[in-house]
Motif scaffolding. Structure first.
Motif, PDB file in Angstrom:
ATOM      1  N   LEU A  12      24.790   1.248 -18.428  1.00  0.00           N
ATOM      2  CA  LEU A  12      24.105   2.300 -19.191  1.00  0.00           C
ATOM      3  C   LEU A  12      24.816   2.573 -20.515  1.00  0.00           C
ATOM      4  CD1 LEU A  12      23.115   4.727 -16.273  1.00  0.00           C
ATOM      5  CD2 LEU A  12      21.523   3.552 -17.822  1.00  0.00           C
ATOM      6  N   GLN A  13      26.150   2.458 -20.506  1.00  0.00           N
ATOM      7  CA  GLN A  13      26.914   2.652 -21.747  1.00  0.00           C
ATOM      8  C   GLN A  13      26.565   1.600 -22.798  1.00  0.00           C
ATOM      9  OE1 GLN A  13      28.710   5.129 -22.634  1.00  0.00           O
ATOM     10  NE2 GLN A  13      28.985   6.165 -20.657  1.00  0.00           N
ATOM     11  N   MET A  14      26.148   0.416 -22.334  1.00  0.00           N
ATOM     12  CA  MET A  14      25.850  -0.680 -23.269  1.00  0.00           C
ATOM     13  C   MET A  14      24.437  -0.588 -23.842  1.00  0.00           C
ATOM     14  SD  MET A  14      27.463  -3.641 -20.850  1.00  0.00           S
ATOM     15  CE  MET A  14      27.030  -5.054 -21.853  1.00  0.00           C
ATOM     16  N   LEU A  15      23.623   0.328 -23.297  1.00  0.00           N
ATOM     17  CA  LEU A  15      22.212   0.399 -23.685  1.00  0.00           C
ATOM     18  C   LEU A  15      21.924   1.666 -24.481  1.00  0.00           C
ATOM     19  CD1 LEU A  15      20.733  -0.621 -20.204  1.00  0.00           C
ATOM     20  CD2 LEU A  15      21.006  -2.113 -22.212  1.00  0.00           C
ATOM     21  N   SER A  16      20.946   1.583 -25.375  1.00  0.00           N
ATOM     22  CA  SER A  16      20.586   2.769 -26.155  1.00  0.00           C
ATOM     23  C   SER A  16      19.388   3.486 -25.540  1.00  0.00           C
ATOM     24  CB  SER A  16      20.249   2.341 -27.588  1.00  0.00           C
ATOM     25  OG  SER A  16      19.158   1.439 -27.544  1.00  0.00           O
ATOM     26  N   PHE A  17      18.979   3.063 -24.337  1.00  0.00           N
ATOM     27  CA  PHE A  17      17.816   3.678 -23.687  1.00  0.00           C
ATOM     28  C   PHE A  17      18.117   3.897 -22.201  1.00  0.00           C
ATOM     29  CE2 PHE A  17      17.350  -0.937 -24.158  1.00  0.00           C
ATOM     30  CZ  PHE A  17      17.299  -1.349 -22.832  1.00  0.00           C
ATOM     31  N   PRO A  18      17.408   4.848 -21.555  1.00  0.00           N
ATOM     32  CA  PRO A  18      17.602   5.088 -20.122  1.00  0.00           C
ATOM     33  C   PRO A  18      16.834   4.048 -19.296  1.00  0.00           C
ATOM     34  CG  PRO A  18      15.947   6.587 -20.981  1.00  0.00           C
ATOM     35  CD  PRO A  18      16.436   5.778 -22.157  1.00  0.00           C
ATOM     36  N   LEU A  19      17.150   3.958 -18.021  1.00  0.00           N
ATOM     37  CA  LEU A  19      16.524   2.962 -17.149  1.00  0.00           C
ATOM     38  C   LEU A  19      15.636   3.621 -16.093  1.00  0.00           C
ATOM     39  CD1 LEU A  19      19.552   0.541 -16.537  1.00  0.00           C
ATOM     40  CD2 LEU A  19      17.541   0.151 -18.014  1.00  0.00           C
ATOM     41  N   ALA A  20      14.357   3.284 -16.139  1.00  0.00           N
ATOM     42  CA  ALA A  20      13.472   3.688 -15.041  1.00  0.00           C
ATOM     43  C   ALA A  20      13.722   2.721 -13.896  1.00  0.00           C
ATOM     44  CB  ALA A  20      12.016   3.596 -15.481  1.00  0.00           C
ATOM     45  N   ALA A  21      13.896   3.244 -12.688  1.00  0.00           N
ATOM     46  CA  ALA A  21      14.139   2.333 -11.569  1.00  0.00           C
ATOM     47  C   ALA A  21      13.734   2.932 -10.231  1.00  0.00           C
ATOM     48  CB  ALA A  21      15.615   1.930 -11.509  1.00  0.00           C
ATOM     49  N   PRO A  22      12.744   2.315  -9.588  1.00  0.00           N
ATOM     50  CA  PRO A  22      12.472   2.645  -8.194  1.00  0.00           C
ATOM     51  C   PRO A  22      13.384   1.779  -7.327  1.00  0.00           C
ATOM     52  CG  PRO A  22      10.882   1.031  -8.931  1.00  0.00           C
ATOM     53  CD  PRO A  22      11.818   1.285 -10.105  1.00  0.00           C
ATOM     54  N   SER A  23      13.410   2.035  -6.038  1.00  0.00           N
ATOM     55  CA  SER A  23      14.166   1.157  -5.152  1.00  0.00           C
ATOM     56  C   SER A  23      13.583  -0.257  -5.258  1.00  0.00           C
ATOM     57  CB  SER A  23      14.097   1.666  -3.718  1.00  0.00           C
ATOM     58  OG  SER A  23      12.759   1.916  -3.336  1.00  0.00           O
ATOM     59  N   ALA A  24      14.459  -1.273  -5.132  1.00  0.00           N
ATOM     60  CA  ALA A  24      14.060  -2.657  -5.422  1.00  0.00           C
ATOM     61  C   ALA A  24      13.489  -3.372  -4.204  1.00  0.00           C
ATOM     62  CB  ALA A  24      15.259  -3.422  -5.989  1.00  0.00           C
ATOM     63  N   ASN A  25      12.509  -2.745  -3.568  1.00  0.00           N
ATOM     64  CA  ASN A  25      11.843  -3.352  -2.412  1.00  0.00           C
ATOM     65  C   ASN A  25      10.352  -3.405  -2.690  1.00  0.00           C
ATOM     66  OD1 ASN A  25      12.566  -0.326  -2.084  1.00  0.00           O
ATOM     67  ND2 ASN A  25      10.627  -0.556  -0.989  1.00  0.00           N
ATOM     68  N   PRO A  26       9.624  -4.331  -2.037  1.00  0.00           N
ATOM     69  CA  PRO A  26       8.171  -4.255  -2.146  1.00  0.00           C
ATOM     70  C   PRO A  26       7.714  -2.892  -1.619  1.00  0.00           C
ATOM     71  CG  PRO A  26       8.856  -6.293  -1.067  1.00  0.00           C
ATOM     72  CD  PRO A  26      10.069  -5.427  -1.160  1.00  0.00           C
ATOM     73  N   PHE A  27       6.666  -2.333  -2.211  1.00  0.00           N
ATOM     74  CA  PHE A  27       6.208  -0.987  -1.860  1.00  0.00           C
ATOM     75  C   PHE A  27       6.025  -0.843  -0.347  1.00  0.00           C
ATOM     76  CE2 PHE A  27       2.885   2.361  -1.556  1.00  0.00           C
ATOM     77  CZ  PHE A  27       3.612   3.381  -2.164  1.00  0.00           C
ATOM     78  N   GLY A  28       6.659   0.188   0.217  1.00  0.00           N
ATOM     79  CA  GLY A  28       6.468   0.469   1.637  1.00  0.00           C
ATOM     80  C   GLY A  28       7.538  -0.101   2.548  1.00  0.00           C
ATOM     81  N   TYR A  29       8.282  -1.126   2.068  1.00  0.00           N
ATOM     82  CA  TYR A  29       9.282  -1.760   2.934  1.00  0.00           C
ATOM     83  C   TYR A  29      10.647  -1.077   2.771  1.00  0.00           C
ATOM     84  CZ  TYR A  29      11.589  -5.477   5.600  1.00  0.00           C
ATOM     85  OH  TYR A  29      12.310  -6.163   6.537  1.00  0.00           O
ATOM     86  N   ILE A  30      11.582  -1.453   3.667  1.00  0.00           N
ATOM     87  CA  ILE A  30      12.943  -0.906   3.683  1.00  0.00           C
ATOM     88  C   ILE A  30      13.645  -1.138   2.333  1.00  0.00           C
ATOM     89  CG2 ILE A  30      15.173  -1.039   4.859  1.00  0.00           C
ATOM     90  CD1 ILE A  30      13.602  -2.475   7.188  1.00  0.00           C
ATOM     91  N   SER A  31      14.351  -0.132   1.841  1.00  0.00           N
ATOM     92  CA  SER A  31      15.061  -0.256   0.565  1.00  0.00           C
ATOM     93  C   SER A  31      16.279  -1.179   0.711  1.00  0.00           C
ATOM     94  CB  SER A  31      15.531   1.122   0.095  1.00  0.00           C
ATOM     95  OG  SER A  31      14.444   2.005  -0.005  1.00  0.00           O
ATOM     96  N   PRO A  32      16.618  -1.936  -0.357  1.00  0.00           N
ATOM     97  CA  PRO A  32      17.746  -2.870  -0.295  1.00  0.00           C
ATOM     98  C   PRO A  32      19.085  -2.193  -0.563  1.00  0.00           C
ATOM     99  CG  PRO A  32      16.610  -3.082  -2.388  1.00  0.00           C
ATOM    100  CD  PRO A  32      15.898  -1.990  -1.643  1.00  0.00           C
TER     101      PRO A  32
END
Ligand code: TXA
Ligand code: MG
Length: 314
Positions: free
Chosen positions: A125-145
């Motif tokens: 985040l320090q290296m970027l000039s913008f914030p990061l949108a991020a949902p959990s990185a799993n297909p919708f509905g499945y267990i989060s990684p």
């Protein structure tokens, strides 16, 4: 598309700067990140995840200043919660300003924002000039990684890069908190317990069990689910009701030789850290169904019970 896993911050930053999606480690679960202020980049998150556009994304920022840059006001109790628990697993819902695209918040007036604690993500985040949108990185509905390997198992070929930050320390998603009038409301139980939040702002309202609240689909009745049927209750009783192989998930009791114990010492933080990992392992095993006990409904046990309930067959 070839998906590469690595620990190279420059590579991750380069993909993000050109408007692509990168899987990132956080202290809770892995996220699928893109420039939160760039609609074209945010669309790619929804596509990679197969996520409905009505489900808003959490925006990850480096510090308090970055929160001020995206919002119009911060109510005092939410400010106090940020002071107490950020960086860390707490997301606050704040009135957004025009910089935040409607796509990121699914048209809502408020944006979910958090300051993550994972050191590698903080460096990114320090290296970027913008914030990061991020949902959990799993297909919708499945267990989060909770590991980079989990992300690869499901999103390989769909994203260019997975930033590997090791195994997630908290293991369940952030607690989501907002205001309704003068009341502090918790919308999702998570890495910061209800007790800890009440120790800062006093009594809060829990709005956790809306089965189909379009405002927060993480609250959908069925979510975080393995492919094998999962039943919750008292394992000795449930075990008599099924034919075939039953795998058992428990807090600290070894009910059967097949029982996966989440914390032999009875520590709810440790159990939360192991939960999604264990569910994935059981889902990949040759059992026919998964049986889980109910955890103590206190501390992180509340978040564990919430995820198990949503993952279960009812
Ligand atoms: O720990 C976490 O929060 C992880 C890591 C990656 O940061 N993220 C996460 O994101 O769990 P996701 O998208 O899987 O779940 C976010 C939840 C969803 O239920 C969404 O509806 C809700 O937060 N949410 C996000 N923005 C919101 C908003 N503006 N208003 C109401 N709910 C919101
Ligand atoms: Mg999720």
């Amino acid at each position: 598309m070839e998906t590469v896993t690595g620990t190279n911050l420059e590579t991750a930053a380069a993909w993000l700067k050109q408007g692509d999606v990168v899987a990132i480690p956080t202290e809770t679960v892995y996220g699928l990140a893109a420039n939160a202020l760039d609609e074209k980049a945010v669309v790619k998150i929804f596509e990679a995840k197969n996520r409905p556009f009505f489900d808003p994304l959490i925006v990850h920022v480096k510090d308090r200043e970055a929160i001020h840059a995206l919002t119009t006001t911060i109510e005092a109790p939410l400010n106090d919660l940020l002071t107490a628990f950020s960086p860390g697993p707490i997301t606050v819902l704040l009135p957004k300003n025009a910089l935040v695209p409607d796509l990121t918040t699914s048209g809502l007036s408020h944006v979910g924002i958090r300051i993550p604690a994972h050191p590698l993500l903080r460096e990114l985040l320090q290296m970027l000039s913008f914030p990061l949108a991020a949902p959990s990185a799993n297909p919708f509905g499945y267990i989060s990684p909770t590991t980079a390997a989990h992300v690869m198992q499901q999103l390989q070929g769909k994203i260019p890069y997975v930033l590997d930050g090791g195994r997630c320390d908290v293991g369940v998603e952030s607690t989501i908190v907002g205001m309704e009038g003068k009341e502090v409301v918790i919308y999702r139980a998570g890495g910061i317990s209800v007790e800890a939040i009440e120790s800062v702002v006093g009594k809060v309202t829990l709005s956790l069990n809306k089965s189909s609240n379009p405002l927060a689909p993480g609250q959908l009745a069925t979510h975080y689910a393995p492919r094998k049927p999962l039943y919750i209750g008292h394992p000795p009783e449930l075990l008599t009701q099924f034919n075939g192989r039953c795998a058992v998930l428990s807090f600290h009791t070894q009910y059967t030789p097949d029982t996966m114990v989440l914390s032999p010492t009875g520590n709810l933080k440790e159990a939360a850290r192991q939960l999604f990992h264990a569910l994935r392992e059981l889902d990949a095993s040759d059992c026919d169904q998964i049986i889980s006990e109910v955890f103590p409904n206190e501390g992180l046990g509340r978040a564990i019970n919430d995820r198990l309930t949503r993952a279960s067959v009812r």
